[in-house]
Scaffold this motif. Structure first.
Motif, PDB file in Angstrom:
ATOM      1  N   ILE A 171      34.539  31.388  46.446  1.00  0.00           N
ATOM      2  CA  ILE A 171      35.578  32.407  46.601  1.00  0.00           C
ATOM      3  C   ILE A 171      34.914  33.774  46.619  1.00  0.00           C
ATOM      4  O   ILE A 171      34.207  34.150  45.677  1.00  0.00           O
ATOM      5  CB  ILE A 171      36.600  32.329  45.452  1.00  0.00           C
ATOM      6  N   LEU A 186      47.128  38.242  39.539  1.00  0.00           N
ATOM      7  CA  LEU A 186      45.936  37.639  40.123  1.00  0.00           C
ATOM      8  C   LEU A 186      46.129  37.366  41.614  1.00  0.00           C
ATOM      9  O   LEU A 186      47.162  36.839  42.026  1.00  0.00           O
ATOM     10  CB  LEU A 186      45.638  36.316  39.406  1.00  0.00           C
ATOM     11  N   VAL A 242      38.107  27.297  38.493  1.00  0.00           N
ATOM     12  CA  VAL A 242      38.082  26.893  39.899  1.00  0.00           C
ATOM     13  C   VAL A 242      37.840  25.389  39.959  1.00  0.00           C
ATOM     14  O   VAL A 242      36.772  24.899  39.586  1.00  0.00           O
ATOM     15  CB  VAL A 242      36.984  27.641  40.674  1.00  0.00           C
ATOM     16  N   ILE A 248      43.689  35.946  45.225  1.00  0.00           N
ATOM     17  CA  ILE A 248      42.453  35.264  45.628  1.00  0.00           C
ATOM     18  C   ILE A 248      42.378  35.210  47.149  1.00  0.00           C
ATOM     19  O   ILE A 248      43.383  34.963  47.824  1.00  0.00           O
ATOM     20  CB  ILE A 248      42.411  33.836  45.049  1.00  0.00           C
ATOM     21  N   VAL A 303      44.047  38.944  50.443  1.00  0.00           N
ATOM     22  CA  VAL A 303      44.074  38.073  49.262  1.00  0.00           C
ATOM     23  C   VAL A 303      45.485  37.555  49.073  1.00  0.00           C
ATOM     24  O   VAL A 303      46.467  38.272  49.252  1.00  0.00           O
ATOM     25  CB  VAL A 303      43.583  38.802  47.994  1.00  0.00           C
ATOM     26  N   CYS A 354      36.698  36.886  47.160  1.00  0.00           N
ATOM     27  CA  CYS A 354      37.571  37.889  46.549  1.00  0.00           C
ATOM     28  C   CYS A 354      38.440  37.252  45.470  1.00  0.00           C
ATOM     29  O   CYS A 354      39.237  36.349  45.764  1.00  0.00           O
ATOM     30  CB  CYS A 354      38.498  38.516  47.601  1.00  0.00           C
ATOM     31  N   ILE A 355      38.312  37.734  44.260  1.00  0.00           N
ATOM     32  CA  ILE A 355      39.172  37.291  43.170  1.00  0.00           C
ATOM     33  C   ILE A 355      39.297  38.462  42.199  1.00  0.00           C
ATOM     34  O   ILE A 355      38.297  39.081  41.822  1.00  0.00           O
ATOM     35  CB  ILE A 355      38.615  36.024  42.488  1.00  0.00           C
TER      36      ILE A 355
END
Length: 308
Positions: free
Chosen positions: A135, A182, A81, A184, A62, A137-138
């Motif tokens: 997405i 965070l 997003v 991603i 990520v 993986c977040i």
């Protein structure tokens, strides 16, 4: 589309970890857009070598983390997003020990390079479908230890693999540490709900998002908002516990946050709130000897906005 900040894939790493220094600090609510670049190196290695033991690249790295100024434990991030850009190809693979049908597939890696072009995603020689990028993986960082980018899904997000985390959606993530942190990754070109193989059409790409901060949100699991629905994520072991927790969150949202009568909420939920299994990762840490074997369940509970 104007992008104010670009984070390259060199900032990708496995896991959500509060000890990793942030690569960007941003103020929430400004509308500034951040481009997170992701890579597909692990799938390229599997395609070339066909051996899980020979992997050098991490699984599901990520990109990040991003420090959100003012975020504190108990708050939530609202991650909007805006766009997901794909490259010219993706990957479809069968991995030994992974996927719902591992007992029907060979005990070695089977890999296909999947072209992506203006016609769509070329799944086979006769199946071309529109791209539906999302997405996988977040998430935000935990207060202690490290959360996985493979499995399980946690209250802070992670490898949720939800088709709804797509352009136009907003993902709400609980915050456990100052700045939230965070990250991603794990973009898909197209994926069926549930991801039966555990490897859908994985692709390198760029996710463009902006961030708002929701003070004192007190979420106990992620939520996703689309134009049509609020989607509540349930986490628990066994699956019945995951379903119950998801239902509780829908009920509390209607009764406590929107002031509905309890029986009104129960009647509408029973009639109109659809539930389904979420991604394939489970809600509890797997046995280290079987890293792709899910424990517990991720469930989704869909509240149509038309009833609100």
């Amino acid at each position: 589309m104007t992008v104010e900040h670009r984070l390259g894939k060199e900032h990708g790493r496995p896991g959500y970890d509060a000890s990793v220094p942030p690569v960007l600090r941003i103020r929430p609510g400004t509308g500034e857009r951040i481009a997170f670049e992701t890579d597909d190196a692990v799938y390229a290695e599997l395609h070339d070598h066909g051996d899980l033991a020979a992997l050098q690249a991490p699984i599901n790295p990520v990109t990040g983390p991003v420090y959100v100024e003012g975020a504190k434990p108990g708050d939530a991030l609202a991650v909007h997003v805006h766009e997901i850009r794909l490259g010219d190809y993706g990957w479809s693979q069968s991995l030994p020990g992974a996927g719902a049908l591992q007992h029907r597939m060979p005990d070695h890696v089977v890999s296909r390079r999947i072209p992506i072009d203006a016609e769509g995603v070329h799944l086979t020689g006769r199946h071309v479908v529109p791209a539906r990028p999302m997405i996988g993986c977040i998430g935000t960082a935990p207060a202690t230890g490290q959360n996985s980018t493979v499995m399980p899904t946690t209250a802070l997000g992670g490898n949720m693999d939800l088709t709804d985390v797509a352009p136009g959606a907003t993902v709400y993530l609980p915050v456990e540490v100052e700045g939230a942190l965070l990250s991603i990754g794990d973009i898909h070109a197209v994926m069926a709900r549930g991801e039966s193989s555990f490897v859908a059409i994985e692709a390198a790409g760029v996710a463009v998002v902006s961030i708002d901060l929701i003070p004192d949100a007190a979420l106990r699991a992620p939520r996703v908002e689309t134009d049509e629905e609020w989607i509540f994520v349930g986490l628990g072991d066994p699956v019945q516990e995951s379903v119950r927790r998801g239902y509780e969150d829908v009920f509390d949202h209607l009764v406590d946050e929107r002031g509905w009568d309890r029986m009104d909420a129960y009647a509408v939920m029973s009639a109109l709130v659809h539930s389904e299994l979420g991604g394939p990762t489970g809600s509890e840490a797997p046995d280290p000897l079987h890293p792709f074997r899910a424990v517990g369940a991720v469930t989704l509970h869909r509240l149509p906005k038309s009833v609100l």
